[in-house]
Structures are given as structure tokens and as C-alpha cells.
Design a protein around this motif. Structure first.
Motif, mmCIF file in Angstrom:
data_model
loop_
_atom_site.group_PDB
_atom_site.id
_atom_site.type_symbol
_atom_site.label_atom_id
_atom_site.label_comp_id
_atom_site.label_asym_id
_atom_site.label_seq_id
_atom_site.Cartn_x
_atom_site.Cartn_y
_atom_site.Cartn_z
ATOM 1 N N SER A 113 46.137 48.702 -5.221
ATOM 2 C CA SER A 113 45.220 49.338 -4.274
ATOM 3 C C SER A 113 44.279 50.325 -4.954
ATOM 4 O O SER A 113 43.481 50.976 -4.273
ATOM 5 C CB SER A 113 46.017 50.064 -3.182
ATOM 6 N N ALA A 114 44.365 50.465 -6.279
ATOM 7 C CA ALA A 114 43.463 51.345 -7.019
ATOM 8 C C ALA A 114 42.954 50.622 -8.253
ATOM 9 O O ALA A 114 43.598 49.703 -8.772
ATOM 10 C CB ALA A 114 44.176 52.636 -7.426
ATOM 11 N N SER A 115 41.803 51.046 -8.721
ATOM 12 C CA SER A 115 41.223 50.457 -9.919
ATOM 13 C C SER A 115 42.121 50.698 -11.123
ATOM 14 O O SER A 115 42.849 51.688 -11.192
ATOM 15 C CB SER A 115 39.837 51.068 -10.174
ATOM 16 N N VAL A 116 42.064 49.772 -12.080
ATOM 17 C CA VAL A 116 42.856 49.870 -13.302
ATOM 18 C C VAL A 116 41.916 49.857 -14.501
ATOM 19 O O VAL A 116 40.978 49.058 -14.552
ATOM 20 C CB VAL A 116 43.863 48.708 -13.410
ATOM 21 N N TYR B 198 45.871 40.315 -30.442
ATOM 22 C CA TYR B 198 45.218 41.331 -29.627
ATOM 23 C C TYR B 198 46.229 41.922 -28.639
ATOM 24 O O TYR B 198 47.141 41.229 -28.176
ATOM 25 C CB TYR B 198 44.050 40.741 -28.829
ATOM 26 N N THR B 199 46.019 43.192 -28.312
ATOM 27 C CA THR B 199 46.834 43.837 -27.289
ATOM 28 C C THR B 199 45.932 44.432 -26.228
ATOM 29 O O THR B 199 44.936 45.098 -26.549
ATOM 30 C CB THR B 199 47.723 44.952 -27.881
ATOM 31 N N CYS B 200 46.305 44.186 -24.995
ATOM 32 C CA CYS B 200 45.602 44.769 -23.852
ATOM 33 C C CYS B 200 46.515 45.824 -23.234
ATOM 34 O O CYS B 200 47.645 45.517 -22.826
ATOM 35 C CB CYS B 200 45.256 43.690 -22.834
ATOM 36 N N TYR B 201 46.033 47.057 -23.177
ATOM 37 C CA TYR B 201 46.789 48.166 -22.601
ATOM 38 C C TYR B 201 46.233 48.488 -21.217
ATOM 39 O O TYR B 201 45.017 48.466 -20.997
ATOM 40 C CB TYR B 201 46.688 49.410 -23.484
ATOM 41 N N GLY B 202 47.131 48.810 -20.300
ATOM 42 C CA GLY B 202 46.729 49.194 -18.954
ATOM 43 C C GLY B 202 47.380 50.501 -18.552
ATOM 44 O O GLY B 202 47.664 51.364 -19.380
ATOM 45 N N ALA B 203 47.670 50.644 -17.258
ATOM 46 C CA ALA B 203 48.205 51.897 -16.724
ATOM 47 C C ALA B 203 49.731 51.927 -16.794
ATOM 48 O O ALA B 203 50.395 50.894 -16.698
ATOM 49 C CB ALA B 203 47.753 52.078 -15.272
ATOM 50 N N ASN B 204 50.276 53.123 -16.975
ATOM 51 C CA ASN B 204 51.714 53.377 -16.841
ATOM 52 C C ASN B 204 52.565 52.456 -17.712
ATOM 53 O O ASN B 204 53.516 51.833 -17.250
ATOM 54 C CB ASN B 204 52.141 53.241 -15.373
ATOM 55 N N GLY B 205 52.248 52.373 -18.999
ATOM 56 C CA GLY B 205 53.055 51.596 -19.928
ATOM 57 C C GLY B 205 52.803 50.105 -19.903
ATOM 58 O O GLY B 205 53.534 49.339 -20.545
ATOM 59 N N PHE B 206 51.773 49.663 -19.194
ATOM 60 C CA PHE B 206 51.440 48.234 -19.150
ATOM 61 C C PHE B 206 50.891 47.800 -20.497
ATOM 62 O O PHE B 206 50.022 48.452 -21.084
ATOM 63 C CB PHE B 206 50.402 47.977 -18.065
ATOM 64 N N GLN B 207 51.413 46.659 -21.001
ATOM 65 C CA GLN B 207 50.929 46.100 -22.264
ATOM 66 C C GLN B 207 51.099 44.583 -22.233
ATOM 67 O O GLN B 207 52.101 44.061 -21.758
ATOM 68 C CB GLN B 207 51.714 46.675 -23.445
ATOM 69 N N ARG B 208 50.089 43.891 -22.733
ATOM 70 C CA ARG B 208 50.171 42.453 -22.953
ATOM 71 C C ARG B 208 49.640 42.181 -24.362
ATOM 72 O O ARG B 208 48.469 42.420 -24.642
ATOM 73 C CB ARG B 208 49.361 41.663 -21.918
ATOM 74 N N ARG B 209 50.546 41.687 -25.221
ATOM 75 C CA ARG B 209 50.125 41.354 -26.585
ATOM 76 C C ARG B 209 50.104 39.840 -26.739
ATOM 77 O O ARG B 209 51.042 39.148 -26.335
ATOM 78 C CB ARG B 209 51.056 41.977 -27.621
ATOM 79 N N PHE B 210 49.030 39.347 -27.358
ATOM 80 C CA PHE B 210 48.835 37.909 -27.531
ATOM 81 C C PHE B 210 48.563 37.638 -29.010
ATOM 82 O O PHE B 210 47.561 38.103 -29.554
ATOM 83 C CB PHE B 210 47.661 37.426 -26.683
ATOM 84 N N ALA B 211 49.459 36.899 -29.653
ATOM 85 C CA ALA B 211 49.300 36.600 -31.077
ATOM 86 C C ALA B 211 49.641 35.136 -31.319
ATOM 87 O O ALA B 211 50.431 34.526 -30.588
ATOM 88 C CB ALA B 211 50.197 37.503 -31.928
ATOM 89 N N GLY B 212 49.048 34.590 -32.373
ATOM 90 C CA GLY B 212 49.334 33.207 -32.742
ATOM 91 C C GLY B 212 48.219 32.645 -33.600
ATOM 92 O O GLY B 212 47.392 33.376 -34.144
ATOM 93 N N GLY B 213 48.194 31.327 -33.716
ATOM 94 C CA GLY B 213 47.146 30.632 -34.454
ATOM 95 C C GLY B 213 46.520 29.567 -33.575
ATOM 96 O O GLY B 213 47.237 28.766 -32.953
#
Length: 722
Positions: free
Chosen positions: A461-464, A505-520
């Protein structure tokens, strides 16, 4: 007997005719102290995002950003042995230097090694006690990358006039001849008929914003602007106490700290600042009815150059009202903020993104008086503080706080130890306020275009605010993006053939949110993928793995908290699999999961964050999770794991926590079994002298004490008492 009790309210908390809304607030008192970062003060506090943060920014060398580059090595945060330490450079130019386009890696170079110092708990007994009895905000940022004046301008006016229309842009500690001329928020309150006052000490020169404005400089002595915004008082606490006891406390008050010791500005001590803060709180408590109806906001103007490990949200280039000379104004560095009120009692934490304009927006929500100076971007990214309060369950008790002891102002040289180690943040969690966030990132790889394609979504309900970093090569990153509610943003990240089509690459968001994407890309593109879907109703995160190619693939899914899995998915061509992780049931909504694949040794999907379901929870555990039950155990016919997945935390003053839920005609109370020296007490009404031991049978299950008792009233209160 302990004087601090854990109180659980199942109804109204007093005999007052309260509405259970923000309109129960009668007064707001704001005190902005000087020059401390969040990690500098509270990095070692249990239950907040401090030194044990599981999701810090990772540099390209693989180190978390606590390892700040220093010469040929690094400098870690280290405890200061003395309260009084030197003042650091905290101007706008050096702030941009340590920010380093968002790379957050030049703190020692820009500020010196003293920037990495922090206070252990024993040197901040009052501040820790205040934060442990009320709500601390651990995602609160100062408004500007820079010094006192601009940040205090944001507190009083919502802007620094970035386009230079009324004497700005105000980037440093100076004022134009004749003063600034844009409209301040106190003027808007005056025009709307809302009472206000600035309590300004004689001879002040720290942060007294209004006399920097032409309309106050030229105000006649008898005018409201002069009497309320310029007039000095010999003793701030005494003047405040007089208004409290005389029934003349305005609706909105700003407290200006004393110029020297009481402001906490280095080299002056936190203890002297604590003494001033306590004098203000004691003045408000001179009339208990006033204290019970007041929100007191304690915050800090800027960080003085002291390190904090969480990079601040930064607007995308060219954002209107947020850039001067091609450089972003803010947000600045994370600073402490503690909210003291009956609606923020209980040692809680709120992790929504705030800045100084959030205080103005809280006043907007409460008074209806809008501040148009606040930029659209800040309104989008920063909250209005209301998520940090529970207006339906006030706790009117007044905690005992330690008496600060004055410290002689001596500023010795503070240097890192010869042998460095990461500081320890003691294990523990705080009751965490529900947040308006729920975001996700869905990956896709394309060999044809040589890209990693990330779709950033926001169902909250709020922008991130998102920030994307490259983990092995810095090009034009980090990339700053903002996703509004129900918005999806697609970002295309080029993968260089020079790096053999590798990506990380890692995408960081709010409150400890993280998505890391690695590979070939050669192994992954149009071959394999893994992503997640969050079900807020079920409290689960679903991991989906897919073999799009022609070869068999084995995926390994790991829960890094060690509460579930691991899971192995053997997929043939065209196969898919789903795995569900009950994050709310197992770990208060927190998850930390990794996915690897046999077909690409470099393939990694790392997913961390918190599932928000609209209820209070617990902050991320820094050690073993506070509430975790992997199997269902039955007590009185109740599945305890199911119980723990649905209970609502109560307002509390100190650990241990007390939870409650209903089962038929019984009330089920749950608390940690280690609190065996506590007794459950009940009362039909809230107040002293009404408590009696609860007649019930206690069963110890795993690490929890479960009490079942007949429910005799829906308007009852329960607490744990030593």
C-alpha cells in the motif's frame, strides 16, 4: 518486583472516551538533537537493523559495507572508549564523497577512521532505556546529505528551496542577507488556527530555524510570529513545564536544544543530551493527563559524518525538486528517531522509510494542515509516521528511566584498534510494527539481447524504493528506482561478453528485502530459472523452479535460517516445481532462501525479506528466531504452531513478549518458557492495584509456556509480572 510490566490490552486502555485513532493525540512535541548516525548510537541494540544485519550492501570484493575501504585494507566499526569524541566534517561536499553515487564506500576517505566509531550500550544507558520502552525507527533518514541548517529547514518547512526562488538552495550552514522568504509550516498552522510554539533557549545558535526567515526577522514584537517563533526563554524545560501545568501547552511544539552540551553535538556527550531530553520528558509528565495525550518525537538532524551501513534511498536523476547542480539533495544518512507516547509504548521497532518531512506529514494527518513545500518524490518514498503507532491499544504507564550523569567534555583521539573484528549485536527481537510494503522482483535472462531483465513489482500500500547494484563490475550502477502501489517496472541490465556472459546483480528493497541474481547467460538463458511468489494470506513464499531447456537439471533450495528444507527438485525438459516456505509460521514472516542449479555452478537466486500480513510481528532475529516451531505440538487441543502463526503481539515494555488468542471459550496465552520467574496476572480494567494472579494451568511446550484459561470478559488486560 519489576516496575515495568508487559501489558496486553483486549479492550480500551483507560476510562477516557478515546476514539482509537490519531485524533486521541492532543499535543505533539518535537525535539531534534544534533549529529549522530543510527549505527553510531544503536548499531549494537538488539532487535534493530544494526551490526548483525543479514542483508547489508555487498561490495564488489565480496565484503559487506561494514568493511569500509581504508588504504590497502579496511576499517570496521569499533566501539569508542569515551563519550566525548571529536566533531567530523559533515558538509554537503564530503557527504557526496562518502555517498559516492550510491556506492557507499568512501567513508574513511571522506571522514577519517573516527567515522567508524560507535557507542556500546553501557555508554548510552538513557538512550537505550528510552528506545527499549518506546518505539525506535530504524529506517529513518535525515533529509539531506549535508549539515545542520538544511536538515532543520526540512523539519520546519519541508524544503531547502532547490530552485532558488526564495533565498535557496540552502546547502550549507549559512543564511542570505535579509533571510529566506518561503513559507514555513508554523505560519500555515497560524493561518489555520492551530496553536504552536518554538521553545528557544537564550543565546541559541543550533537549529533555531525561524529567525533565518525574513517574515520572522521583521515580525513586530507583539505578533504571533515573534511571540511564538522568535522569543527566547531562559530555561526551555521550565518554560515547557509552566505551559503544561497551566494548561497552555500548544497543539504543536518544537524544542530547540541548548547550543552546547544539551544538544549532543560532538564533542559534547550523549549523557548531557540525555539529561536535557529527560528534563523535557519530566516537564511533560508534570501533568499526567498531558503526558498521556502527547506524542513526543526525538530525532537527530544529521549524522556528523559518522558511518551508517544502510545506503539511503536516492531519487532517480532529474527528479523534480530533488537535485541541485546535478547532484541529489538526499535522502541523507540514517539517524535515530524515538517516538514517545502511549501509542508507541513497548520497546517496538518501525522499519518504514521516514525522513524529517515525515514529521510534517504526521502533523498534516493529525491537523489537516498541508505542507505544499514537500516534494512529490518524498511524499512517495517516505511515510507519515502513522505506521509506527498503535492508536487502538494505548499503554498509559510511565516507565522508570535512568538518571543521566553529566560527563566532562574532553575529546580524546579515537582510533580503530590494531586488531579489528566485527562488533557484536546481542541476540534479540523487538515487536515490529506492520509495514505497508510487499514487493517482488521477477528475473528473465536473454541470450539474444545479452541481458538480465528484472521486473520489479509492488503489491503493498506504499511506494517502494529499489536500488540495483552490480556485484562484480561497477558500470553505471547503482540504479535507483521507485515503484508505486500496483506498479511494475522493467529494468534491462546488460551482460558483457567480455565477462563470458556472466552476470551478478543484487536488487535491494525495503526492510531487509534482497534479490540476488547470478549465473552465466550461456547456461541460463532460455534454459533454467527460479523466482518467487508471496502469498500474504497464507504467510508463505512460494519458490518456483523451471527447466526450460533440453537437459535435466537438479535445483537445490536452502533455507538459511535452518528451519525448513533443504529441498531438491530434479526436473526434466519442460518441468516445473513449487516449494512452499511458511515464513510467518516458522519465523515471524522472515525468509532467507537460496536456489542453485546443477547445470550452472554460478547460478544463484538469493531471496530475503519479510512477509507483511497487516499484523505486528517481530524484527528479524539476529541469532536463533524468537518464534519458530517446525512441527505442530498439541496443548489443550490447540496446535501450537498454528497458534503462533496467528497470534497478535501485545504492547510491551520489555521482553519477554506475551501473546494471546482465543480457542472456543478459552483464552490462550503464550510466552517464552525461560520467563519462568514471571507470573501471568489479569485485571478487568487497566490501572494500578487491579492486578491479580491468573488461575490457570501452564504447560511447557518446546521453549514456550502456554496458559489456557476461561475467557470471562472481552474487556480484560493481561501482563507478565516479576
Amino acid at each position: 518486583m519489576s516496575t515495568a510490566a508487559i501489558v496486553l490490552a483486549a479492550g480500551a486502555s483507560s476510562g477516557q472516551a478515546l476514539t482509537g485513532t490519531i485524533q486521541d493525540v492532543q499535543h505533539v512535541v518535537i525535539l531534534m538533537q544534533e549529529n549522530r548516525s543510527f549505527d553510531h548510537y544503536f548499531g549494537a541494540m538488539p532487535g534493530v537493523r544494526g551490526f548483525n544485519d543479514r542483508n547489508p550492501l555487498i561490495f564488489t570484493n565480496g565484503n559487506p559495507d561494514f568493511y569500509q575501504p581504508s588504504g590497502n585494507g579496511y576499517c570496521l566499526p569499533f566501539p569508542t572508549p569515551a563519550e566525548c569524541i571529536g566533531d567530523l566534517d559533515h558538509g554537503h561536499p564530503s557527504g557526496l564523497e562518502d555517498w559516492d553515487s550510491g556506492n557507499w564506500d568512501q567513508w574513511v576517505a571522506a571522514k577519517g577512521p573516527e567515522a567508524m566509531s560507535y557507542y556500546p550500550q553501557n555508554l548510552l544507558p538513557f538512550h537505550y532505556a528510552l528506545a527499549n520502552n518506546y518505539t525506535v525507527c530504524d529506517a529513518n533518514f535525515c533529509s539531506m546529505i549535508g549539515p545542520t541548517y538544511p536538515n532543520r529547514l526540512y523539519l520546519f518547512t519541508g524544503t531547502i528551496d532547490p530552485d532558488g526562488q526564495a533565498g535557496g538552495p540552502a546547502l550549507a550552514n549559512n543564511v542570505p542577507a535579509g533571510g529566506f522568504t518561503w513559507t514555513t509550516y508554523p505560519e500555515r498552522l497560524q493561518n489555520a488556527g492551530v496553536s504552536w510554539r518554538v521553545y528557544r533557549p537564550s543565546g541559541d545558535w543550533y537549529g533555531d530555524v525561524l529567525p533565518w526567515f525574513a517574515q520572522y526577522i521583521n515580525a513586530p514584537w507583539g505578533s504571533p510570529l515573534y511571540q511564538r517563533g522568535v522569543l527566547e526563554v531562559p530555561d526551555v524545560a521550565a518554560a515547557l513545564r509552566a505551559d503544561v501545568t497551566n494548561g497552555t501547552l500548544p497543539r504543536v511544539s518544537w524544542i530547540i536544544p541548548p547550543s552546547l552540551a544539551g544538544s549532543e553535538h560532538p564533542p559534547y556527550s550523549p549523557s548531557d543530551g540525555a539529561a536535557f531530553i529527560k528534563s523535557v520528558l519530566d516537564a511533560l509528565a508534570a501533568d499526567p493527563a498531558v503526558f498521556r495525550s502527547t506524542v513526543f518525537i526525538l530525532t537527530y538532524d544529521e549524522n556528523d559524518g559518522f558511518f551508517d551501513h544502510i545506503p539511503s534511498p536516492t531519487p532517480p536523476p532529474g527528479t523534480p525538486g530533488e537535485y541541485v547542480g546535478g547532484q541529489p539533495i538526499g535522502l541523507g544518512v540514517r539517524v535515530p528517531m524515538i517516538l514517545v507516547s502511549p501509542w508507541s509504548r513497548g520497546g517496538r521497532v518501525c522499519s518504514q522509510v521516514f525522513d524529517h518531512t515525515s514529521i510534517l506529514r504526521f502533523l498534516e494527518t493529525w491537523t489537516g494542515v498541508r505542507e505544499p513545500n514537500i516534494s512529490a518524490w518524498r511524499r512517495q518514498v517516505c511515510g507519515d509516521l502513522t505506521s509506527a503507532f498503535d492508536f487502538t491499544h494505548p499503554d498509559m504507564s510511565h516507565p522508570d528511566l535512568p538518571t543521566p550523569i553529566s560527563v566532562e567534555t574532553v575529546a580524546p583521539s579515537v582510533n580503530p584498534p590494531s586488531f579489528q573484528s566485527m562488533p557484536a549485536q546481542p541476540a534479540g527481537s523487538k515487536v515490529a510494527m506492520s509495514l505497508p510494503y510487499q514487493h517482488e522482483v521477477v528475473p528473465q535472462t536473454s541470450l539474444a539481447t545479452g541481458q538480465l531483465i528484472l521486473t520489479l513489482t509492488n503489491s503493498g500500500s506504499a511506494s517502494v524504493h529499489f536500488a540495483i547494484y552490480a556485484n562484480f563490475a561497477q558500470t553505471n550502477l547503482p540504479c535507483q528506482l521507485d515503484a508505486n502501489t500496483d506498479q511494475a517496472i522493467t529494468n534491462f541490465l546488460a551482460v558483457s561478453p567480455v565477462d563470458t556472459n556472466s552476470y551478478d546483480y543484487t536488487c535491494y528493497g525495503a526492510n531487509g528485502f534482497q534479490r540476488r541474481f547470478a549465473g552465466g547467460l550461456s547456461n541460463d538463458a532460455n534454459q533454467i530459472e527460479a523466482w518467487s511468489v508471496i502469498d500474504t494470506n497464507a504467510g508463505t513464499i512460494c519458490l518456483l523452479t523451471q527447466d526450460i531447456g533440453t537437459n535435466d537439471v537438479q535445483f537445490l533450495l536452502t533455507d538459511n535460517y535452518g528451519l525448513g528444507g533443504p529441498w531438491t527438485n530434479d526436473l526434466s525438459s519442460g518441468g516445473t516445481a513449487t516449494n512452499f516456505y511458511p515464513a510467518i509460521q516458522l519465523n515471524n514472516g522472515w525468509y532467507d532462501l537460496t536456489v542453485t542449479a546443477s547445470s550452472d555452478p554460478a547460478f544463484l537466486r538469493h531471496l530475503t525479506g519479510h512477509i507483511e500480513n497487516g499484523s505486528t510481528s517481530y524484527s528479524e532475529p539476529s541469532a536463533a528466531p524468537l518464534l519458530s516451531m517446525a512441527t505442530t505440538q498439541v496443548v489443550n487441543g490447540i496446535g501450537v504452531s498454528a497458534l503462533l502463526a496467528n497470534i497478535v503481539p501485545a504492547p510491551s515494555t520489555n521482553p519477554p513478549p506475551l501473546f494471546a488468542t482465543t480457542a472456543g471459550q478459552n483464552l490462550i496465552l503464550v510466552y517464552p518458557a525461560w520467563a519462568s520467574n514471571y507470573v501471568v496476572q489479569a485485571s478487568p480494567v487497566f490501572g494500578p492495584g487491579n492486578w491479580s494472579p491468573l488461575s490457570a494451568t501452564m504447560n511447557v511446550v518446546s521453549n514456550y509456556a502456554v496458559v489456557s484459561t476461561p475467557m470471562t470478559s472481552t474487556n480484560a488486560f493481561f501482563r507478565l509480572q516479576q
